[in-house]
Design an enzyme around this catalytic site. Structure first.
Site, mmCIF file in Angstrom:
data_model
loop_
_atom_site.group_PDB
_atom_site.id
_atom_site.type_symbol
_atom_site.label_atom_id
_atom_site.label_comp_id
_atom_site.label_asym_id
_atom_site.label_seq_id
_atom_site.Cartn_x
_atom_site.Cartn_y
_atom_site.Cartn_z
ATOM 1 N N ASP A 1 0.886 -1.169 0.000
ATOM 2 C CA ASP A 1 0.000 0.000 0.000
ATOM 3 C C ASP A 1 0.923 1.218 0.000
ATOM 4 O OD1 ASP A 1 -2.376 1.594 0.285
ATOM 5 O OD2 ASP A 1 -1.955 1.804 2.418
ATOM 6 N N SER A 2 0.319 2.391 -0.112
ATOM 7 C CA SER A 2 1.126 3.613 -0.040
ATOM 8 C C SER A 2 1.619 3.875 1.383
ATOM 9 C CB SER A 2 0.286 4.801 -0.518
ATOM 10 O OG SER A 2 -0.874 4.913 0.285
ATOM 11 N N GLU B 1 -3.071 8.780 8.278
ATOM 12 C CA GLU B 1 -1.603 8.770 8.394
ATOM 13 C C GLU B 1 -1.135 9.637 9.567
ATOM 14 O OE1 GLU B 1 0.876 7.117 6.771
ATOM 15 O OE2 GLU B 1 -0.509 5.972 5.528
ATOM 16 N N CYS C 1 -4.395 -1.806 -1.580
ATOM 17 C CA CYS C 1 -4.606 -0.393 -1.892
ATOM 18 C C CYS C 1 -5.621 -0.355 -3.030
ATOM 19 C CB CYS C 1 -3.282 0.207 -2.339
ATOM 20 S SG CYS C 1 -3.401 1.868 -3.005
ATOM 21 N N ASN C 2 -6.721 0.334 -2.807
ATOM 22 C CA ASN C 2 -7.748 0.406 -3.855
ATOM 23 C C ASN C 2 -7.239 1.167 -5.071
ATOM 24 O OD1 ASN C 2 -10.633 -0.496 -2.664
ATOM 25 N ND2 ASN C 2 -9.317 0.289 -1.059
ATOM 26 N N THR C 3 -6.482 2.228 -4.809
ATOM 27 C CA THR C 3 -5.979 3.070 -5.899
ATOM 28 C C THR C 3 -5.060 2.254 -6.816
ATOM 29 O OG1 THR C 3 -6.044 4.898 -4.316
ATOM 30 C CG2 THR C 3 -4.808 5.253 -6.348
ATOM 31 N N CYS D 1 -11.089 2.715 0.307
ATOM 32 C CA CYS D 1 -9.671 3.053 0.468
ATOM 33 C C CYS D 1 -9.255 2.324 1.734
ATOM 34 C CB CYS D 1 -9.489 4.561 0.632
ATOM 35 S SG CYS D 1 -7.822 5.024 1.168
ATOM 36 N N THR D 2 -8.145 1.631 1.689
ATOM 37 C CA THR D 2 -7.794 0.782 2.842
ATOM 38 C C THR D 2 -7.394 1.601 4.068
ATOM 39 O OG1 THR D 2 -5.567 0.521 1.905
ATOM 40 C CG2 THR D 2 -7.172 -1.228 1.459
ATOM 41 N N HIS D 3 -7.204 2.889 3.909
ATOM 42 C CA HIS D 3 -6.982 3.750 5.079
ATOM 43 C C HIS D 3 -8.282 3.995 5.857
ATOM 44 C CE1 HIS D 3 -3.130 4.762 3.183
ATOM 45 N NE2 HIS D 3 -2.774 5.374 4.294
ATOM 46 N N TYR E 1 -0.986 7.955 -2.938
ATOM 47 C CA TYR E 1 -1.128 7.496 -4.318
ATOM 48 C C TYR E 1 -2.376 8.125 -4.965
ATOM 49 C CZ TYR E 1 2.208 3.530 -4.030
ATOM 50 O OH TYR E 1 3.318 2.719 -3.928
ATOM 51 N N GLY E 2 -3.378 8.405 -4.127
ATOM 52 C CA GLY E 2 -4.700 8.749 -4.647
ATOM 53 C C GLY E 2 -4.807 10.053 -5.398
HETATM 54 N N1 DGL Z 1 -4.835 3.101 0.898
HETATM 55 C C1 DGL Z 1 -4.874 3.434 -0.465
HETATM 56 C C2 DGL Z 1 -6.162 3.101 -1.159
HETATM 57 O O1 DGL Z 1 -6.794 2.156 -0.765
HETATM 58 C C3 DGL Z 1 -4.159 4.666 -0.954
HETATM 59 C C4 DGL Z 1 -4.406 5.976 -0.290
HETATM 60 C C5 DGL Z 1 -3.492 7.008 -0.899
HETATM 61 O O2 DGL Z 1 -2.274 6.802 -0.862
HETATM 62 O O3 DGL Z 1 -4.004 8.003 -1.437
HETATM 63 O O4 DGL Z 1 -6.540 3.682 -2.124
#
Ligand code: DGL
Length: 281
Positions: free
Chosen positions: A12-13, A153, A75-77, A187-189, A44-45
């Site tokens: 993931d990011s 984060e 990571c979904n992105t 988003c996994t966050h 990443y998003g």
């Molecule tokens: N956790 C990530 C996701 O699921 C990325 C979030 C990010 O880095 O913007 O998309």
């Protein structure tokens, strides 16, 4: 029965993918995991599809060099933009979008589904495609909530500040006769902010987190290919591309462990600025 002691690679990011690692460990405690958080290049998003694909390729290459038997794009992105490109690898590669979409289709009665995600995931239309392939009549509302990544984060996951931010992003779709009846944490966050999101959405509506669904898919894949690990307790290796002290501080409570800076390895996985994004002068 055959067993394969090699670890499963996850990336993931940042800390978001730890929500998937947590679900994987709960389901398959005997497996070992190598987790990579690309913290030097987070988020990443907000990046372009080309940049996200380049980052995903570099992260996957770093995991392959650790002799992993499968890769989970936590990571979904990166799943939305990079899964297809990584499926040429000689190990199974799984993303989080399809399992999350399937869980949402199961949970929604009305077919009105809201997906909270990053800008890049929203732009990809990956959730719309995955949900409609299962439930063609579904009405999918995708809402980019990029600030929630920064809040996760920062460890600001509870209380009035995250709730106010969540309300600002999704308040306009709530409490109407045609409001969604199911919310995907796309988003996994975002599972890290589950309490704040639930406080805004209300207790009646399901919040879908793809962690458990992904863990079930990975387990099925390993059983299918006869490559599960044997034994009682696997190991977890944590790697980041920057800031191991910060990562250890945030990751400890998520994984329910006491982590110090020396428990997190710093790795260099490629150029910070990819040549595909800034052409040579
Ligand atoms: N956790 C990530 C996701 O699921 C990325 C979030 C990010 O880095 O913007 O998309």
């Amino acid at each position: 029965m055959r067993h394969d002691p090699r670890p499963i690679g996850i990336f993931d990011s940042g800390v978001g993918g730890l929500t998937v690692l947590r679900a994987l460990r709960a389901r398959m405690p005997q497996e070992s995991f190598v987790y990579l958080g690309d913290t030097a290049r987070l988020p990443y998003g907000t990046k372009s599809p080309e940049t996200i694909q380049a980052y995903a390729r570099q992260a996957a290459a770093a995991l392959m060099s650790r002799n992993v038997k499968a890769i989970v794009i936590a990571c979904n992105t990166a799943s939305a933009h990079g899964l297809a490109a990584l499926q040429c690898l000689p190990v199974p590669v799984m993303g989080v979008v399809e399992p999350g979409a399937a869980a949402a289709c199961e949970a929604s009665r009305s077919g009105r589904i809201a997906v909270l995600c990053t800008e890049a995931t929203a732009r990809s239309l990956a959730y719309e495609a995955a949900i409609r392939s299962i439930r063609p009549g579904a009405r999918v509302t995708t809402i980019a909530c990029p600030l929630l990544v920064a809040m996760a984060e920062e460890g600001w996951t509870d209380g009035p500040v995250p709730e106010a931010v969540v309300r600002r992003y999704i308040g306009h779709i709530l409490h109407k006769s045609d409001s969604p009846d199911c919310f995907v944490l796309g988003c996994t966050h975002f599972p890290l902010l589950r309490r704040a999101i639930a406080a805004v959405v209300g207790p009646a509506w399901p919040l879908i987190d793809s962690g458990d669904a992904v863990a079930r898919c990975v387990e099925a894949q390993l059983i299918d290919t006869g490559s599960s690990a044997a034994g009682r307790q696997g190991t977890v290796t944590l790697m980041v591309t920057d800031g191991p002290d910060r990562f250890a501080r945030l990751a400890g409570p998520i994984l329910g462990a006491r982590l110090r800076e020396r428990d997190v390895e710093v790795v260099d996985i490629g150029e910070v600025v990819d040549a595909a994004v800034i052409p040579a002068a």
